[in-house]
Scaffold this motif. Sequence first.
Motif, short mmCIF file in Angstrom:
data_model
loop_
_atom_site.label_atom_id
_atom_site.label_comp_id
_atom_site.label_asym_id
_atom_site.label_seq_id
_atom_site.Cartn_x
_atom_site.Cartn_y
_atom_site.Cartn_z
N LEU A 48 82.38 17.77 39.11
CA LEU A 48 81.36 17.80 38.06
C LEU A 48 80.01 17.41 38.68
N PRO A 49 78.95 18.16 38.40
CA PRO A 49 77.65 17.83 38.98
C PRO A 49 77.06 16.56 38.35
N THR A 50 76.29 15.84 39.15
CA THR A 50 75.64 14.61 38.66
C THR A 50 74.13 14.66 38.86
N SER A 51 73.62 15.83 39.21
CA SER A 51 72.20 15.96 39.54
C SER A 51 71.28 15.46 38.41
N ARG A 52 70.23 14.77 38.80
CA ARG A 52 69.26 14.29 37.81
C ARG A 52 68.41 15.44 37.27
N PHE A 53 68.52 16.61 37.87
CA PHE A 53 67.74 17.76 37.41
C PHE A 53 68.43 18.54 36.29
N ILE A 54 69.65 18.14 35.93
CA ILE A 54 70.32 18.77 34.80
C ILE A 54 69.61 18.33 33.52
N SER A 55 69.17 19.31 32.75
CA SER A 55 68.39 18.99 31.54
C SER A 55 69.26 18.35 30.47
N LYS A 71 77.47 19.75 31.21
CA LYS A 71 77.87 20.12 32.57
C LYS A 71 78.41 18.92 33.33
N ARG A 72 77.97 17.73 32.92
CA ARG A 72 78.40 16.51 33.62
C ARG A 72 79.81 16.06 33.21
N SER A 73 80.36 16.66 32.15
CA SER A 73 81.67 16.20 31.66
C SER A 73 82.71 17.31 31.50
N VAL A 74 82.29 18.58 31.55
CA VAL A 74 83.22 19.70 31.42
C VAL A 74 83.07 20.60 32.64
N SER A 75 84.19 21.01 33.22
CA SER A 75 84.11 21.82 34.45
C SER A 75 83.47 23.17 34.17
N ARG A 76 82.78 23.68 35.17
CA ARG A 76 82.12 24.99 35.07
C ARG A 76 83.15 26.07 34.72
N PHE A 77 84.33 26.00 35.32
CA PHE A 77 85.36 27.01 35.07
C PHE A 77 85.72 27.06 33.58
N LYS A 78 85.94 25.90 32.97
CA LYS A 78 86.34 25.87 31.56
C LYS A 78 85.24 26.41 30.65
N MET A 79 83.99 26.09 30.96
CA MET A 79 82.89 26.62 30.16
C MET A 79 82.76 28.13 30.33
N HIS A 80 82.93 28.60 31.55
CA HIS A 80 82.78 30.03 31.83
C HIS A 80 83.87 30.83 31.12
N GLN A 81 85.05 30.23 30.96
CA GLN A 81 86.14 30.91 30.26
C GLN A 81 85.73 31.33 28.84
N ILE A 117 72.18 24.09 40.39
CA ILE A 117 71.26 25.22 40.38
C ILE A 117 69.96 24.87 39.66
N GLU A 118 70.02 23.94 38.71
CA GLU A 118 68.80 23.57 37.98
C GLU A 118 67.77 22.88 38.87
N GLY A 119 68.23 22.28 39.96
CA GLY A 119 67.30 21.72 40.93
C GLY A 119 67.01 22.69 42.06
N ALA A 120 68.06 23.34 42.58
CA ALA A 120 67.91 24.21 43.75
C ALA A 120 67.02 25.42 43.48
N ILE A 121 66.99 25.90 42.23
CA ILE A 121 66.19 27.09 41.93
C ILE A 121 64.71 26.87 42.21
N HIS A 122 64.22 25.65 42.02
CA HIS A 122 62.81 25.35 42.29
C HIS A 122 62.52 25.48 43.79
#
Length: 457
Positions: free
Chosen positions: A183-190, A196-206, A324-329
């Motif tokens: 699970l990502p912990t980036s401070r750039f997550i809005s 995103k910090r509590s549910v896996s990307r895979f489960k959300m994408h499903q 990605i919310e940080g890396a995109i910049h």
Amino acid sequence: MILEEKDASDWIYRGEGGANLVLAYAASSPLFVGKVIRIQKAPKADKANKAVNGAASVVTSDEKLLWRENKELVSSPNKEVVEQRYVKDVIIPLLGPKHIDPGVRVSVSKEFLESVDKKVTKQRPPWRVNAANVDTSHDSALILNDHSLFSQGIIRNYYMSCGTSSGGGDCLSVEIKPKCGFLPTSRFISEENKLKRSVSRFKMHQILKLERNEISEVSEYDPLDLFSGSKDRVSKAVKALYSIPQNNFRVFLNGSLVLGGSGESTGRTSPETAQTFEEALKGFIQSNDGLRTKCFLQLVTDTVYDSGVLDKLLEVQKLDKLDIEGAIHCYYNIINQPCPICKEAGTEEEESLHCLPLDESLKIVKEYLIAATAKDCSLMISFRLRNGWDDSAPSCDAVCLKSTNQTFDYKVHFIDLSMKPLKRMEAYYKLDNKIISFYTRKQKGQEQVGYPKRSDS
């Protein structure tokens, strides 16, 4: 040597990802027995663009800047060399050489590629056909070991039997696409994307995939279980993958597919499919009828857990430190364009990323793309029964299946380690937004109509 049009009939469709077709060799040449060939695809939209604008550069000027420390990679004459150098120079130093095969390039004629394209069209999922076909502009392809087969002896037996998968198989292989295991912990997550910090990307994408009819039902699999380091949770993940394989779980017996789809997403394992699979395991798993599949899933669980191979993969996935919310910049810093995200609603924290030195932006984006490779690769585990008189090769690891008192040699390989194009950063950002916003809306909708919240959400 060069593969010509007449050689196309020797290769059979094995599967595909977004960028490549994979075909297995099904003839008798000693050069190719036990090999697969990976052939680049071209999106149909790109073909139209090429017709207008001419062939695109193998490595763009921005990518040359990004990978400038890898001189052989940035000077590669074609995509096959790029892929090979990327695996050798970037991925192997991170994941180690034991579990990776960088492949060997072979020359191919345009007629060979055209014939392959025509031959496999009916076997490919329609949506894959609509999106892309073989890129016939290439003059080479990558030859790799077929990791669904264990050794040359088994390979010879496989081709002598014309690829049939009748009982008494010598090699059982499972292919798993683990996906992102943290699970990502980036401070750039809005704030609006905090789920995103509590549910896996895979489960959300499903949930988004179900809405788009890309899958027939939501998988019970959660990558966080597979990467957890807990044997019980690894077992839960393996059972979930078996229950609904989609395109994340396939099993081969002596190189022939016995569970899962070849390129397409498959739904829940039906009782008929389960029975056929149970029969296919006869002779390999020495257990009573009705128990062989259970033993097989335990074998996979024990191997994933004991090998520790996912620990190293997780380390590489975690090179994505900013999300990605940080890396995109940092991406917009590299391509030297105004950042549209900051233009819409940039915070001071996000805007601070645009003050980073170029070297720091390059490092962040490069590590993000390497992590993307690790999140999208597959794991191939091949098993061979160890006989009492067989000391086995020293390079093999072994696992004991206690329920049947059998010992298996096993090999683990990472496959599909493609380099991700720099320009894909924008697509990653857009898809991430769609996944989280759709999932968040669904969650709010369930709460408003009084649906009980799932405990794992």
